[in-house]
Design an enzyme around this catalytic site. Sequence first.
Site, mmCIF file in Angstrom:
data_model
loop_
_atom_site.group_PDB
_atom_site.id
_atom_site.type_symbol
_atom_site.label_atom_id
_atom_site.label_comp_id
_atom_site.label_asym_id
_atom_site.label_seq_id
_atom_site.Cartn_x
_atom_site.Cartn_y
_atom_site.Cartn_z
ATOM 1 N N ARG A 176 -1.636 -10.871 2.809
ATOM 2 C CA ARG A 176 -2.717 -11.627 2.704
ATOM 3 C C ARG A 176 -3.496 -11.282 1.323
ATOM 4 N NH1 ARG A 176 -6.409 -7.697 3.782
ATOM 5 N NH2 ARG A 176 -5.848 -6.115 5.475
ATOM 6 N N GLU A 179 1.000 -1.246 -0.092
ATOM 7 C CA GLU A 179 0.146 0.108 0.049
ATOM 8 C C GLU A 179 0.870 1.281 -0.148
ATOM 9 O OE1 GLU A 179 -2.920 -0.077 2.797
ATOM 10 O OE2 GLU A 179 -3.852 -1.785 2.318
#
Length: 769
Positions: free
Chosen positions: A354, A337
């Site tokens: 994940r 991110e």
Amino acid sequence: MSMLNMNFLLSVGVAAAVLPVRSFHATQASFGGGHSADQSPTAPKHAVRTKRPDIANPPKHELFNKILIANRGEIACRIMRTCKRLGIQTVAVHSEVDAQTLHVQLADEAYCVGPAPTNDSYRNATAIIDAVRQSGAQAVHPGYGFLSENNHFAAQLEQLGVTFIGPHSGAIDAMGDKIHSKILATEAKVNVIPGYNGVVKDADHAIKIAQEIGYPVMVKASGGGGGKGMRVAWNDEEVREGFKLSAAEAASSFGDDRLFVEKFIDNPRHIEIQVLGDNHGNVVYLNERECSIQRRNQKVIEEAPSSFIDPETRAKMGQQAVMLAKAVKYNSAGTVEMMVDSKRNFYFLEMNTRLQVEHPITEYITGVDLVEQMIRSAANRPLSFTQADVKLNGWAFESRVYAEDPTRFLPSIGKLQTYAEPVDYTGQNLVRCDSGIVEGSNISIYYDPMICKLITYGPDRQSALQTMREALDSYVIRGVTHNIPILRDMIDHPRFISGDISTKFIQEEYPTGFAKRELKDLQLHHLLSTAAALKATELVDNVSFQSKVARQDVVSEVASGVEAQEYVVLLDGAPHRIILSSVEGMSQVEFEDGSKLAVSEDSEAPTNHIRVRHFIVEEPCEHEDEELVDETAAASEDVEFEDSHDHISDVVTIQNLGSIPGGFKIGYLGGVYDVVFLTPREYELSKLMPKKAKADTSMMVVSPMPGTVVTIAVAAGDSVVAGQEVAVVEAMKMQNSLRAQRTGKIKKVFVKPGQTLASEELIMEFEKE
């Protein structure tokens, strides 16, 4: 479209789109069997239910024979779809309150792992490992949340010889800790946000760090995610309060109350890069996702790709994401991110080790089934494609549909009394609805209030967005308050349409929440003319529209019997004068401005909503008949109706939400409207009716949402000032500080910590002045 994309769409895309509820049994069959919704028994604790005895002893699979999904809801159902397609048996785990949920029904076996609270069930590693042993599952897919980034759980499975479908525990340990990950990112030469790369000791320590970094800052949970344990602070007081609330949220959600502080980048975009690795040193990136539309640091609408990122920036971000993944020998699906400023400078935020909630939009634009790739990697298979094979085809949006009151952004609980997912009228697999609920399901206070992820696809941004509009309009949800009204409004907002967004979009455009959109002229005319057509049905047959909705062409078949009639139509109490008549077998409505619309029904619509086609009625020349013109063509020539943000369509979708005295309750563009028809005389008399006074709640403090009392900060007899915190209520793992709205003395406190509250339940009251 590349062969990679074509293969995915043919094998997975259709299965991924959940069919409407009325086709539920057929959907189960396509997934490989299971109990119907009304046959699913309540499973005793740790009891096995084998649903497909015919494959109890299947031949050895090249990947895995049996996978346990350590999760619930939509993500468990989504993982099962890929497993079924690959011929892999699935095992579900569930809490006591989830015994009859969809993910349990779709699995081949199911095990109860504890009571409702997540710490006692879905995050109970001991109970889940016990289910792994009993089921004989060879691998565990954790989905997202819960144990998905718990390196101890992954390590325990590795010690048992059970494969964790995700990165190795070392990568989870390295990147799951937000503090450590920033240090590693710096070493890997990845751009990072300025901040304190250590654990904050207490609130005073946090204030000192914030003053050194410079406001604004972000107080953030080290082991967090999903927006929980995060607070933006603009001064010392906000740091102190943010530290307290974030620590409590982090402890409750992740079992880890460690916090760190970093510089908050004002007006940033939240862009994330999807990466995929294997055990053979191969890592690729699958382009980016724009996740800037957020509320309370939780994503609401995502899209892929980003309209802001150019090819050069995309390549640089992707390369840095791959560098970071290789630094920890990443071997599964993961997300890096980034925060991106207005000049396209980007900074590492965190890495989620994940599967992401928003992974479907990446699947649409790349053709890669991320769950399958995770399974293949966990089975020690190398990636079957390289970076050069990754393409960017089309555009996809994801709207997170929550059981939530959009006026206050607070969760809603209850039973889904009516539930029907959107229809893809194109028949081209452009609409996908990832959900884990069916009609009759309950939205509980124990879990995230997300109902589903609604995903739409198109060859470009505009077409994908238009498909999202149509999907939201045809989504039927009754029984709980939901956020479709604000989703529908946001995707029509000029800033969103232009791509001029940031993580502050909702804060800036909807500072007090959202009640209902302000209808523009053409939208108002659409709503009134459609409601008038329904009124015409009642006039002719003397039967309510609700009982006739299952019939086709009910509007057009009766319109010819309607004589011209003047009405004052009250739209949420506001008067609009119309004349209802008929033209060429269709209902016709003339408005106060002299414009006219005729309405016919689209017979393709299912029974839970109505699709109507509108025509502009042009005034005839002398000695000529009236002429009907399709509104799409006419609107482009009529300056009064022309508006670049209306996105005029020749078909309008409405929902029948029930009859009310004198009219209808109608769902339109995400909003709910009361439409009442009065004759001019009835309207004049109605103005003489006394108005009902609003109840005075100024002397009370009530819970704004269902939840659990965490703390009560005052007692009877205490004096408080306006703005002072008087209680903290937790809902869906989020801490909410309740503050006094007035200055005064507390007369009585009615609740205590640990008590469960209903929405609007009285917490305390003030003494009268």
